[in-house]
Design a protein around this motif. Structure first.
Motif, PDB file in Angstrom:
ATOM      1  N   SER A 136      18.154   5.561  84.388  1.00  0.00           N
ATOM      2  CA  SER A 136      19.167   4.844  84.134  1.00  0.00           C
ATOM      3  C   SER A 136      20.080   5.679  83.130  1.00  0.00           C
ATOM      4  CB  SER A 136      18.687   3.733  83.124  1.00  0.00           C
ATOM      5  OG  SER A 136      17.965   4.197  82.183  1.00  0.00           O
ATOM      6  N   ASP A 137      19.665   7.064  82.820  1.00  0.00           N
ATOM      7  CA  ASP A 137      20.540   8.090  82.171  1.00  0.00           C
ATOM      8  C   ASP A 137      20.860   9.011  83.400  1.00  0.00           C
ATOM      9  OD1 ASP A 137      19.759   7.095  79.526  1.00  0.00           O
ATOM     10  OD2 ASP A 137      17.779   7.735  79.650  1.00  0.00           O
ATOM     11  N   THR A 138      22.088   9.726  82.809  1.00  0.00           N
ATOM     12  CA  THR A 138      22.743  10.848  83.484  1.00  0.00           C
ATOM     13  C   THR A 138      21.410  12.092  83.049  1.00  0.00           C
ATOM     14  OG1 THR A 138      24.771   9.833  83.517  1.00  0.00           O
ATOM     15  CG2 THR A 138      24.395  12.529  83.937  1.00  0.00           C
ATOM     16  N   VAL A 139      20.979  12.735  84.179  1.00  0.00           N
ATOM     17  CA  VAL A 139      20.205  13.811  83.959  1.00  0.00           C
ATOM     18  C   VAL A 139      20.627  15.171  84.297  1.00  0.00           C
ATOM     19  CG1 VAL A 139      17.955  14.911  84.625  1.00  0.00           C
ATOM     20  CG2 VAL A 139      18.168  12.214  84.393  1.00  0.00           C
ATOM     21  N   ARG A 146      23.901  25.367  78.348  1.00  0.00           N
ATOM     22  CA  ARG A 146      25.022  25.119  79.175  1.00  0.00           C
ATOM     23  C   ARG A 146      24.646  24.263  80.405  1.00  0.00           C
ATOM     24  NH1 ARG A 146      30.083  27.224  76.921  1.00  0.00           N
ATOM     25  NH2 ARG A 146      29.584  28.767  75.822  1.00  0.00           N
ATOM     26  N   VAL A 147      25.341  23.188  80.459  1.00  0.00           N
ATOM     27  CA  VAL A 147      25.080  22.256  81.659  1.00  0.00           C
ATOM     28  C   VAL A 147      25.328  23.219  82.829  1.00  0.00           C
ATOM     29  CG1 VAL A 147      25.494  20.157  82.874  1.00  0.00           C
ATOM     30  CG2 VAL A 147      25.116  20.266  80.476  1.00  0.00           C
ATOM     31  N   VAL A 148      24.549  23.348  83.809  1.00  0.00           N
ATOM     32  CA  VAL A 148      24.732  24.182  84.922  1.00  0.00           C
ATOM     33  C   VAL A 148      24.771  23.354  86.318  1.00  0.00           C
ATOM     34  CG1 VAL A 148      23.879  26.254  84.185  1.00  0.00           C
ATOM     35  CG2 VAL A 148      22.353  24.816  85.263  1.00  0.00           C
ATOM     36  N   GLU A 149      23.967  22.224  86.182  1.00  0.00           N
ATOM     37  CA  GLU A 149      24.022  21.041  87.307  1.00  0.00           C
ATOM     38  C   GLU A 149      23.801  19.559  87.004  1.00  0.00           C
ATOM     39  OE1 GLU A 149      21.405  20.380  91.308  1.00  0.00           O
ATOM     40  OE2 GLU A 149      21.073  22.112  90.134  1.00  0.00           O
ATOM     41  N   MET A 150      24.373  18.540  87.421  1.00  0.00           N
ATOM     42  CA  MET A 150      24.541  17.341  87.186  1.00  0.00           C
ATOM     43  C   MET A 150      24.236  16.542  88.540  1.00  0.00           C
ATOM     44  SD  MET A 150      28.055  16.898  84.484  1.00  0.00           S
ATOM     45  CE  MET A 150      27.236  15.402  84.083  1.00  0.00           C
ATOM     46  N   PRO A 151      22.989  16.243  88.903  1.00  0.00           N
ATOM     47  CA  PRO A 151      22.497  15.872  90.046  1.00  0.00           C
ATOM     48  C   PRO A 151      22.946  14.465  90.221  1.00  0.00           C
ATOM     49  CG  PRO A 151      20.760  17.018  89.103  1.00  0.00           C
ATOM     50  CD  PRO A 151      21.693  17.021  88.236  1.00  0.00           C
ATOM     51  N   PRO A 152      23.263  13.839  91.262  1.00  0.00           N
ATOM     52  CA  PRO A 152      23.892  12.344  91.595  1.00  0.00           C
ATOM     53  C   PRO A 152      22.767  11.310  90.794  1.00  0.00           C
ATOM     54  CG  PRO A 152      24.286  13.608  93.497  1.00  0.00           C
ATOM     55  CD  PRO A 152      23.563  14.607  92.772  1.00  0.00           C
ATOM     56  N   ARG A 153      23.002  10.631  90.085  1.00  0.00           N
ATOM     57  CA  ARG A 153      22.087   9.618  89.412  1.00  0.00           C
ATOM     58  C   ARG A 153      21.369   8.758  90.457  1.00  0.00           C
ATOM     59  NH1 ARG A 153      23.814   6.403  84.278  1.00  0.00           N
ATOM     60  NH2 ARG A 153      24.852   4.998  85.814  1.00  0.00           N
ATOM     61  N   ASP A 154      22.213   8.258  91.538  1.00  0.00           N
ATOM     62  CA  ASP A 154      21.564   7.254  92.229  1.00  0.00           C
ATOM     63  C   ASP A 154      20.623   8.163  93.255  1.00  0.00           C
ATOM     64  OD1 ASP A 154      23.087   9.060  93.978  1.00  0.00           O
ATOM     65  OD2 ASP A 154      24.012   7.441  94.827  1.00  0.00           O
ATOM     66  N   ARG A 155      20.321   9.252  93.194  1.00  0.00           N
ATOM     67  CA  ARG A 155      19.093   9.906  93.923  1.00  0.00           C
ATOM     68  C   ARG A 155      17.912  10.195  93.039  1.00  0.00           C
ATOM     69  NH1 ARG A 155      21.005  14.999  96.860  1.00  0.00           N
ATOM     70  NH2 ARG A 155      18.736  14.805  97.711  1.00  0.00           N
ATOM     71  N   ARG A 157      14.855   9.467  90.177  1.00  0.00           N
ATOM     72  CA  ARG A 157      13.944   8.662  89.848  1.00  0.00           C
ATOM     73  C   ARG A 157      13.133   9.027  88.844  1.00  0.00           C
ATOM     74  NH1 ARG A 157      16.812   6.632  92.806  1.00  0.00           N
ATOM     75  NH2 ARG A 157      16.721   5.204  94.530  1.00  0.00           N
ATOM     76  N   ARG A 158      12.433   8.234  88.064  1.00  0.00           N
ATOM     77  CA  ARG A 158      11.486   8.598  86.968  1.00  0.00           C
ATOM     78  C   ARG A 158       9.957   8.388  87.436  1.00  0.00           C
ATOM     79  NH1 ARG A 158      11.745   5.625  82.776  1.00  0.00           N
ATOM     80  NH2 ARG A 158      13.583   4.051  83.534  1.00  0.00           N
ATOM     81  N   PHE A 159       9.153   9.132  87.485  1.00  0.00           N
ATOM     82  CA  PHE A 159       7.709   9.054  87.999  1.00  0.00           C
ATOM     83  C   PHE A 159       7.274   8.324  86.757  1.00  0.00           C
ATOM     84  CE2 PHE A 159       6.611  12.219  91.661  1.00  0.00           C
ATOM     85  CZ  PHE A 159       7.188  11.524  92.353  1.00  0.00           C
ATOM     86  N   GLN A 160       6.126   7.419  87.377  1.00  0.00           N
ATOM     87  CA  GLN A 160       5.370   6.859  86.812  1.00  0.00           C
ATOM     88  C   GLN A 160       3.837   7.111  87.353  1.00  0.00           C
ATOM     89  OE1 GLN A 160       6.496   2.558  86.705  1.00  0.00           O
ATOM     90  NE2 GLN A 160       8.183   3.001  84.998  1.00  0.00           N
ATOM     91  N   THR A 161       2.762   6.311  86.738  1.00  0.00           N
ATOM     92  CA  THR A 161       1.531   6.248  87.486  1.00  0.00           C
ATOM     93  C   THR A 161       1.231   4.857  87.695  1.00  0.00           C
ATOM     94  OG1 THR A 161       0.253   6.356  85.424  1.00  0.00           O
ATOM     95  CG2 THR A 161       0.755   8.406  86.346  1.00  0.00           C
TER      96      THR A 161
END
Length: 239
Positions: A136-139, A146-155, A157-161
């Motif tokens: 739900s956050d921009t990673v 410095r920010v060097v990359e902003m991957p598309p958020r829709d791709r 996921r946050r892993f759980q167990t």
């Protein structure tokens, strides 16, 4: 074919500021560890439960685990997540390679029956399965400040167990990892990371997690956990 849940309870609780492992802390009047064990003990898809407990606290974990019929054994964990997983694999040494094993963080006490069932069902067709939720956050990727990359958020996921494996696959992944001199310097943060790095030809199937499947790490997480348990016990709730 057996299905075994490994509840990894080796955390120390340092970030919570506790004097004992966080798995022994209570939420809603019950130990976090008890809630995690019960989720798998009550799941019809699970045959056995193995608990890997923080060093020096096995006896306390055995008392907590005693009411649960599927708990096979409580063993002492290692100083790291990797060491605890390896100790679990040593206990499961005699199990056949096609056995299914789910590794779950005891610090996630609210894993639900649907997630467990989905993981086991996926392992009917896949060798590795992960549980994840959308970010739900921009990673961003940062180097220095410095920010060097902003991957598309829709791709993202946050892993759980839990994370699920055919036993032969996770064994082979760790065998390769332990043969790598650089593994200890850059250990993955979870077991799927070991497979992804050392057996990249094996795909990791992702099933949907739940926002309620939180990991208790910081003091605020205990407050959230208490709210979850209060909601579960409210009049008219399904829990």
């Amino acid at each position: 074919m057996s299905t075994i849940a490994v509840v990894l309870a080796g955390g120390t609780g340092l970030r919570l500021g506790l004097g004992a492992p966080k798995q022994l802390a209570t939420v809603g009047g019950r130990p976090i560890l008890a809630r995690a064990i019960e989720a798998f003990d009550s799941a019809p898809e699970i045959d056995e439960v193995l608990v890997v407990m923080a060093a020096g606290h096995v006896a306390e974990a055995e008392v907590i685990a005693k009411p649960y019929a599927k708990v096979r054994r409580v063993v002492e964990g290692g100083a790291t997540r990797t060491e605890s997983t390896l100790r679990a694999l040593a206990v499961l040494e005699e199990e056949p390679g096609d056995a299914r094993v789910l590794f779950h963080d005891a610090a996630r006490p609210f894993v639900d029956a649907r997630i467990i069932a989905d993981c086991v069902a996926a392992l009917e067709r896949e060798d590795v399965v992960a549980v994840a939720v959308p970010s739900s956050d921009t990673v961003v990727v940062v180097e220095g400040d410095r920010v060097v990359e902003m991957p598309p958020r829709d791709r993202l996921r946050r892993f759980q167990t839990p994370q699920g494996f055919r036993l032969a696959v996770i064994r082979a992944a760790y065998e390769r990892a332990l043969a790598d001199p650089g593994f200890a310097e850059r250990p993955p943060t979870d077991d799927c990371g070991v497979v992804h790095r050392y057996l990249p030809e094996i795909p990791v199937r992702v099933v949907s997690g739940s926002e309620q499947n939180i990991k208790i790490t910081h003091p605020v997480d205990l407050l959230i956990a208490e709210q979850i348990t209060a909601r579960e016990s409210a009049p008219g709730s399904a829990g």
